[in-house]
Design a protein around this motif. Structure first.
Motif, PDB file in Angstrom:
ATOM      1  N   SER A   1     -27.984  84.561  32.593  1.00  0.00           N
ATOM      2  CA  SER A   1     -27.052  85.040  33.602  1.00  0.00           C
ATOM      3  C   SER A   1     -27.204  84.251  34.896  1.00  0.00           C
ATOM      4  N   GLN A   2     -26.074  83.997  35.561  1.00  0.00           N
ATOM      5  CA  GLN A   2     -26.039  83.327  36.856  1.00  0.00           C
ATOM      6  C   GLN A   2     -26.448  81.856  36.792  1.00  0.00           C
ATOM      7  N   THR A   3     -26.227  81.228  35.649  1.00  0.00           N
ATOM      8  CA  THR A   3     -26.431  79.778  35.564  1.00  0.00           C
ATOM      9  C   THR A   3     -25.388  79.078  36.420  1.00  0.00           C
ATOM     10  N   ARG A   4     -25.802  78.076  37.155  1.00  0.00           N
ATOM     11  CA  ARG A   4     -24.879  77.321  37.999  1.00  0.00           C
ATOM     12  C   ARG A   4     -24.119  76.313  37.148  1.00  0.00           C
ATOM     13  N   ILE A   5     -22.793  76.368  37.232  1.00  0.00           N
ATOM     14  CA  ILE A   5     -21.945  75.475  36.451  1.00  0.00           C
ATOM     15  C   ILE A   5     -21.007  74.750  37.403  1.00  0.00           C
ATOM     16  N   ALA A   6     -21.183  73.442  37.513  1.00  0.00           N
ATOM     17  CA  ALA A   6     -20.353  72.625  38.393  1.00  0.00           C
ATOM     18  C   ALA A   6     -19.038  72.278  37.705  1.00  0.00           C
ATOM     19  N   VAL A   7     -17.957  72.267  38.478  1.00  0.00           N
ATOM     20  CA  VAL A   7     -16.636  71.894  37.976  1.00  0.00           C
ATOM     21  C   VAL A   7     -16.213  70.621  38.692  1.00  0.00           C
ATOM     22  N   THR A   8     -16.159  69.521  37.964  1.00  0.00           N
ATOM     23  CA  THR A   8     -15.865  68.230  38.581  1.00  0.00           C
ATOM     24  C   THR A   8     -14.396  68.128  38.995  1.00  0.00           C
ATOM     25  N   SER A   9     -14.144  67.212  39.917  1.00  0.00           N
ATOM     26  CA  SER A   9     -12.783  66.929  40.384  1.00  0.00           C
ATOM     27  C   SER A   9     -12.339  65.610  39.782  1.00  0.00           C
ATOM     28  N   LEU A  10     -11.383  65.664  38.863  1.00  0.00           N
ATOM     29  CA  LEU A  10     -10.917  64.476  38.165  1.00  0.00           C
ATOM     30  C   LEU A  10      -9.492  64.123  38.599  1.00  0.00           C
ATOM     31  N   PRO A  11      -9.087  62.871  38.421  1.00  0.00           N
ATOM     32  CA  PRO A  11      -7.707  62.493  38.746  1.00  0.00           C
ATOM     33  C   PRO A  11      -6.709  63.368  37.992  1.00  0.00           C
ATOM     34  N   ASN A  12      -5.663  63.770  38.676  1.00  0.00           N
ATOM     35  CA  ASN A  12      -4.564  64.558  38.098  1.00  0.00           C
ATOM     36  C   ASN A  12      -4.930  66.006  37.785  1.00  0.00           C
ATOM     37  N   ASP A  13      -6.144  66.454  38.132  1.00  0.00           N
ATOM     38  CA  ASP A  13      -6.474  67.872  38.001  1.00  0.00           C
ATOM     39  C   ASP A  13      -5.716  68.658  39.068  1.00  0.00           C
ATOM     40  N   GLU A  14      -4.975  69.662  38.653  1.00  0.00           N
ATOM     41  CA  GLU A  14      -4.264  70.492  39.607  1.00  0.00           C
ATOM     42  C   GLU A  14      -5.206  71.544  40.186  1.00  0.00           C
ATOM     43  N   ILE A  15      -4.925  71.957  41.413  1.00  0.00           N
ATOM     44  CA  ILE A  15      -5.759  72.971  42.072  1.00  0.00           C
ATOM     45  C   ILE A  15      -5.837  74.234  41.225  1.00  0.00           C
ATOM     46  N   ALA A  16      -4.710  74.642  40.638  1.00  0.00           N
ATOM     47  CA  ALA A  16      -4.688  75.871  39.847  1.00  0.00           C
ATOM     48  C   ALA A  16      -5.671  75.820  38.686  1.00  0.00           C
TER      49      ALA A  16
ATOM     50  N   ILE B   1     -15.679  81.016  35.177  1.00  0.00           N
ATOM     51  CA  ILE B   1     -17.142  80.934  35.242  1.00  0.00           C
ATOM     52  C   ILE B   1     -17.712  82.189  35.888  1.00  0.00           C
ATOM     53  N   ARG B   2     -17.110  82.608  36.998  1.00  0.00           N
ATOM     54  CA  ARG B   2     -17.567  83.823  37.684  1.00  0.00           C
ATOM     55  C   ARG B   2     -17.395  85.045  36.790  1.00  0.00           C
ATOM     56  N   LYS B   3     -16.263  85.157  36.110  1.00  0.00           N
ATOM     57  CA  LYS B   3     -15.986  86.300  35.240  1.00  0.00           C
ATOM     58  C   LYS B   3     -17.002  86.401  34.108  1.00  0.00           C
ATOM     59  N   LEU B   4     -17.472  85.249  33.625  1.00  0.00           N
ATOM     60  CA  LEU B   4     -18.429  85.224  32.518  1.00  0.00           C
ATOM     61  C   LEU B   4     -19.868  85.461  32.980  1.00  0.00           C
ATOM     62  N   GLY B   5     -20.055  85.712  34.272  1.00  0.00           N
ATOM     63  CA  GLY B   5     -21.382  86.054  34.781  1.00  0.00           C
ATOM     64  C   GLY B   5     -22.204  84.894  35.271  1.00  0.00           C
ATOM     65  N   HIS B   6     -21.541  83.760  35.557  1.00  0.00           N
ATOM     66  CA  HIS B   6     -22.252  82.587  36.032  1.00  0.00           C
ATOM     67  C   HIS B   6     -21.754  82.170  37.416  1.00  0.00           C
ATOM     68  N   VAL B   7     -22.337  81.125  37.961  1.00  0.00           N
ATOM     69  CA  VAL B   7     -22.060  80.734  39.340  1.00  0.00           C
ATOM     70  C   VAL B   7     -21.244  79.443  39.358  1.00  0.00           C
ATOM     71  N   PRO B   8     -19.986  79.505  39.798  1.00  0.00           N
ATOM     72  CA  PRO B   8     -19.180  78.283  39.868  1.00  0.00           C
ATOM     73  C   PRO B   8     -19.561  77.423  41.067  1.00  0.00           C
ATOM     74  N   VAL B   9     -19.633  76.109  40.827  1.00  0.00           N
ATOM     75  CA  VAL B   9     -19.893  75.145  41.903  1.00  0.00           C
ATOM     76  C   VAL B   9     -18.795  74.084  41.841  1.00  0.00           C
ATOM     77  N   PRO B  10     -17.631  74.358  42.430  1.00  0.00           N
ATOM     78  CA  PRO B  10     -16.534  73.392  42.358  1.00  0.00           C
ATOM     79  C   PRO B  10     -16.835  72.126  43.147  1.00  0.00           C
ATOM     80  N   HIS B  11     -16.477  70.991  42.585  1.00  0.00           N
ATOM     81  CA  HIS B  11     -16.550  69.721  43.308  1.00  0.00           C
ATOM     82  C   HIS B  11     -15.295  69.566  44.165  1.00  0.00           C
ATOM     83  N   ILE B  12     -15.484  69.061  45.371  1.00  0.00           N
ATOM     84  CA  ILE B  12     -14.354  68.736  46.233  1.00  0.00           C
ATOM     85  C   ILE B  12     -14.455  67.263  46.593  1.00  0.00           C
ATOM     86  N   SER B  13     -13.465  66.503  46.162  1.00  0.00           N
ATOM     87  CA  SER B  13     -13.437  65.059  46.391  1.00  0.00           C
ATOM     88  C   SER B  13     -12.637  64.765  47.653  1.00  0.00           C
ATOM     89  N   ALA B  14     -13.307  64.243  48.670  1.00  0.00           N
ATOM     90  CA  ALA B  14     -12.680  64.029  49.974  1.00  0.00           C
ATOM     91  C   ALA B  14     -11.464  63.117  49.885  1.00  0.00           C
TER      92      ALA B  14
END
Length: 289
Positions: A43-58, A67-80
């Motif tokens: 429970s509460q494993t940190r899972i990063a979500v990478t930012s790739l070309p053409n990935d929509e915000i939604a 990730i949050r719903k499944l009981g883990h910790v989302p770590v979204p990447h934000i590409s400047a």
């Protein structure tokens, strides 16, 4: 046979403090494999979500929310460099906060040569103060044990120190995370230099999950990581194994044996699932058994 069992047990015991509280990386496109992977993680494993070309915000927000719903910790990447405006940055943070209850993100310049908006690098995102306004408590920033092909080491050091300073002044805890590396000597030297510079933050060292050696070399070349068959052989992979599945077990064993908390500080692992999210999750969790 008993000696062999004891040896394996000792190796696992030495690795446990290092492997505990590991994190994983995924893309928004991996959401179908997420439920399978998440079910075998603590429970509460940190899972990063990478930012790739053409990935929509939604898609990125939806993956973080799952990730949050499944009981883990989302770590979204934000590409400047992929953000077109301050409004897009604010909208992304707002959606992540409201739909995924984020308390942390990872900020990176990104691999776009020319920024599409006003943010050329991660520092420019941090300097806006938006991360603190949305109540983020921890922010990941990039570290480079192997150096960077386009940035001098002195500049990497200066920028890292500046990121840490800005985050701490905003009341945010910096977490340093790295691309994967094969060179234990380089990692340990780099870690020691961080501590000498006064950076006491947790460092998550990137490690490739189990995959074929051929795929591993391809990913390494794409990411600019120094890799060769001689380096892979040092960690138990020969040129004749390029089509077989390999894991970083030998690398982790040496890393665990040589890591010294007094010199290298608080260090954890971040796994890149090149062989699949579920397979990497099960393999990583198996290291703790």
């Amino acid at each position: 046979m008993q000696i062999a069992k004891d040896t394996v047990g000792s190796a696992r015991m030495s690795l446990r403090p290092l492997v505990e509280d590991f994190s994983l990386e995924m893309t928004a496109k991996d959401h179908r494999a997420l439920a399978d992977a998440a079910s075998c993680l603590s429970s509460q494993t940190r899972i990063a979500v990478t930012s790739l070309p053409n990935d929509e915000i939604a898609a990125r927000v939806g993956t973080a929310a799952l990730i949050r719903k499944l009981g883990h910790v989302p770590v979204p990447h934000i590409s400047a460099r992929r953000l077109s405006s301050a409004e897009e940055f604010d909208d992304l943070l707002r959606q992540l906060a409201s739909e995924a209850a984020i308390d942390r993100v990872f900020v990176v310049g990104g691999d776009v040569r020319v920024p599409v908006g006003p943010y050329p690098d991660a520092i420019s995102l941090i300097a806006t103060g938006a991360l603190a306004r949305y109540g983020l408590r921890r922010v990941g920033i990039a570290g480079y044990p192997d150096g960077h092909p386009a940035i001098p080491s002195s500049e990497l050091r200066r920028v890292l120190l500046e990121k840490v300073r800005l985050l701490r002044e905003s009341g945010i805890e910096p977490i340093v995370a790295t691309q994967f590396s094969f060179d234990i000597d380089a990692i340990l030297i780099w870690l020691e230099s961080l501590r000498q510079d006064g950076i006491s933050s947790t460092v998550r060292i990137g490690v490739p999950g189990p995959t074929s050696a051929k795929s591993l070399l391809a990913f390494a070349a794409r990411c600019g990581v120094s890799a060769s068959t001689s380096v892979l052989k040092k960690y138990g992979v020969s040129i004749t194994q390029l089509l077989s599945s390999v894991g970083p077990d030998n690398l982790l064993k040496e890393f665990g044996q040589r890591l010294d908390a007094k010199r290298h500080g608080h260090v954890k692992l971040h796994f890149y699932p090149f062989g699949g999210l579920g397979a990497t999750a099960r393999w990583a969790q198996g290291l703790l058994r």
